[in-house]
Motif scaffolding. Structure first.
Motif, PDB file in Angstrom:
ATOM      1  N   ASP A  72       0.793  -1.231   0.000  1.00 33.05           N
ATOM      2  CA  ASP A  72       0.000   0.000   0.000  1.00 33.05           C
ATOM      3  C   ASP A  72       0.827   1.284   0.000  1.00 33.05           C
ATOM      4  N   TRP A  73       1.979   1.231  -0.629  1.00 30.49           N
ATOM      5  CA  TRP A  73       2.755   2.440  -0.885  1.00 30.49           C
ATOM      6  C   TRP A  73       2.453   2.898  -2.300  1.00 30.49           C
ATOM      7  N   ASN A  74       2.331   4.205  -2.496  1.00 30.54           N
ATOM      8  CA  ASN A  74       2.323   4.761  -3.839  1.00 30.54           C
ATOM      9  C   ASN A  74       3.762   4.754  -4.308  1.00 30.54           C
ATOM     10  N   VAL A  75       3.976   4.443  -5.569  1.00 32.53           N
ATOM     11  CA  VAL A  75       5.332   4.325  -6.094  1.00 32.53           C
ATOM     12  C   VAL A  75       5.504   5.240  -7.295  1.00 32.53           C
ATOM     13  N   ILE A  76       6.595   5.995  -7.262  1.00 33.37           N
ATOM     14  CA  ILE A  76       7.008   6.773  -8.421  1.00 33.37           C
ATOM     15  C   ILE A  76       8.301   6.154  -8.932  1.00 33.37           C
ATOM     16  N   ILE A  77       8.255   5.652 -10.159  1.00 33.67           N
ATOM     17  CA  ILE A  77       9.474   5.191 -10.829  1.00 33.67           C
ATOM     18  C   ILE A  77       9.889   6.341 -11.733  1.00 33.67           C
ATOM     19  N   GLU A  78      11.102   6.839 -11.535  1.00 34.43           N
ATOM     20  CA  GLU A  78      11.520   7.978 -12.350  1.00 34.43           C
ATOM     21  C   GLU A  78      12.912   7.764 -12.914  1.00 34.43           C
ATOM     22  N   GLY A  79      13.072   8.253 -14.138  1.00 31.97           N
ATOM     23  CA  GLY A  79      14.366   8.172 -14.791  1.00 31.97           C
ATOM     24  C   GLY A  79      14.225   8.376 -16.285  1.00 31.97           C
ATOM     25  N   ILE A  80      15.340   8.381 -16.947  1.00 28.95           N
ATOM     26  CA  ILE A  80      15.315   8.489 -18.410  1.00 28.95           C
ATOM     27  C   ILE A  80      14.511   7.314 -18.966  1.00 28.95           C
ATOM     28  N   LEU A  81      14.779   6.123 -18.466  1.00 30.23           N
ATOM     29  CA  LEU A  81      14.039   4.909 -18.830  1.00 30.23           C
ATOM     30  C   LEU A  81      13.745   4.841 -20.328  1.00 30.23           C
ATOM     31  N   PRO A  82      14.780   4.739 -21.147  1.00 32.64           N
ATOM     32  CA  PRO A  82      14.570   4.694 -22.595  1.00 32.64           C
ATOM     33  C   PRO A  82      13.597   3.573 -22.979  1.00 32.64           C
ATOM     34  N   ALA A  83      12.702   3.869 -23.899  1.00 34.71           N
ATOM     35  CA  ALA A  83      11.684   2.900 -24.310  1.00 34.71           C
ATOM     36  C   ALA A  83      12.319   1.590 -24.779  1.00 34.71           C
ATOM     37  N   GLN A  84      13.469   1.670 -25.455  1.00 32.39           N
ATOM     38  CA  GLN A  84      14.077   0.459 -26.021  1.00 32.39           C
ATOM     39  C   GLN A  84      14.415  -0.579 -24.964  1.00 32.39           C
ATOM     40  N   TRP A  85      14.745  -0.186 -23.741  1.00 33.66           N
ATOM     41  CA  TRP A  85      15.038  -1.197 -22.729  1.00 33.66           C
ATOM     42  C   TRP A  85      14.019  -1.231 -21.604  1.00 33.66           C
ATOM     43  N   SER A  86      13.197  -0.236 -21.448  1.00 31.57           N
ATOM     44  CA  SER A  86      12.269  -0.248 -20.313  1.00 31.57           C
ATOM     45  C   SER A  86      10.864  -0.717 -20.674  1.00 31.57           C
ATOM     46  N   ARG A  87      10.542  -0.841 -21.951  1.00 35.17           N
ATOM     47  CA  ARG A  87       9.195  -1.259 -22.356  1.00 35.17           C
ATOM     48  C   ARG A  87       8.821  -2.616 -21.741  1.00 35.17           C
ATOM     49  N   ASP A  88       9.691  -3.621 -21.862  1.00 29.90           N
ATOM     50  CA  ASP A  88       9.398  -4.951 -21.300  1.00 29.90           C
ATOM     51  C   ASP A  88       9.238  -4.890 -19.785  1.00 29.90           C
ATOM     52  N   MET A  89      10.075  -4.093 -19.129  1.00 27.29           N
ATOM     53  CA  MET A  89      10.010  -3.965 -17.680  1.00 27.29           C
ATOM     54  C   MET A  89       8.670  -3.353 -17.256  1.00 27.29           C
ATOM     55  N   VAL A  90       8.267  -2.289 -17.910  1.00 30.29           N
ATOM     56  CA  VAL A  90       6.999  -1.626 -17.576  1.00 30.29           C
ATOM     57  C   VAL A  90       5.822  -2.544 -17.902  1.00 30.29           C
ATOM     58  N   ASP A  91       5.885  -3.236 -19.033  1.00 30.82           N
ATOM     59  CA  ASP A  91       4.822  -4.192 -19.372  1.00 30.82           C
ATOM     60  C   ASP A  91       4.688  -5.263 -18.294  1.00 30.82           C
ATOM     61  N   GLU A  92       5.814  -5.750 -17.803  1.00 33.66           N
ATOM     62  CA  GLU A  92       5.790  -6.779 -16.756  1.00 33.66           C
ATOM     63  C   GLU A  92       5.122  -6.246 -15.491  1.00 33.66           C
TER      64      GLU A  92
END
Length: 172
Positions: A72-92
Motif C-alpha cells: 500500500d505504498w504509492n510508487v514513483i518510478i523515475e528516470g530516463i528509462l529509454p523505451a528500447q530497454w524499459s518497455r518490457d520492464m513496464v509491461d511486466e
C-alpha cells in the motif's frame, strides 16, 4: 476491489525535471510515496552504465515496485528509462499490478531541457552531453501524459499529486 496505491512513471531526457518533481510530490503530500529512481541504480548501487546494468535494473525495479505497491505504498518510478530497454520492464509491472498506473513523459525541446537543467542548484551534465543524449518523443505507452515546454514544475507536481491523492473511485 480496486487497489488504493498508485504507480506513477516519470520519464524523460536527462535534466528535464523528473527527480525534482518526484521529490516535491513526496514532500508535499501526506500520502505514502516511495521513489524508485533510475539514477540510484546507475550511480549508487551498481555504478554501471552498460547492458549488464540495464539487465540488473530490469529485474530489481519491478520487484521493488510491486513489493511496495502490495504494501500500500504509492510508487514513483523515475528516470530516463529509454523505451528500447524499459518497455518490457513496464509491461511486466503492468501485467502483475492490477491497480492504477499512470505514465508521464517530459516531452521537452532540447532548448527547454537545457534551460531547466541550468536553473538547478547542481548542474550534473554539461550542455554538450545533454544535446548528445537528447532523444525526442521517446514515448513508452500510448497512454503517456505529456509534459511539454509550457508545463511548469508546479503544474507537473500538481498533476502527479492528483493521481496519488485521489481515492479509489475515478474522477470525472
Amino acid at each position: 476491489m480496486e487497489r488504493m496505491s498508485k504507480l506513477v512513471i516519470l520519464r524523460g531526457n536527462a535534466g528535464s525535471g523528473k527527480s525534482t518533481v518526484a521529490q516535491r510530490v513526496r514532500q508535499e503530500t501526506d500520502a505514502r510515496v516511495a521513489i524508485i529512481g533510475q539514477d540510484y541504480f546507475r550511480h549508487e548501487l551498481l555504478s554501471h552504465w552498460g547492458e549488464e546494468g540495464f539487465a540488473i535494473r530490469r529485474v530489481l525495479i519491478p520487484v521493488m515496485a510491486l513489493t511496495l505497491l502490495e504494501k500500500d505504498w504509492n510508487v514513483i518510478i523515475e528516470g530516463i528509462l529509454p523505451a528500447q530497454w524499459s518497455r518490457d520492464m513496464v509491461d511486466e509491472i503492468c501485467l502483475q499490478w492490477k491497480g492504477e498506473v499512470v505514465s508521464f513523459y517530459f516531452s521537452l525541446s532540447i532548448e527547454e531541457t537545457i534551460r531547466r537543467h541550468m536553473t538547478r542548484g547542481s548542474k550534473h551534465f554539461r550542455e554538450d552531453l545533454l544535446r548528445e543524449w537528447y532523444k525526442p518523443k521517446d514515448v513508452l505507452l500510448d497512454s503517456d501524459v505529456l509534459f511539454t515546454d509550457t508545463t511548469t514544475e508546479d503544474d507537473a507536481v500538481r498533476a502527479v499529486r492528483r493521481i496519488i491523492e485521489r481515492g479509489s473511485t475515478p474522477e470525472g
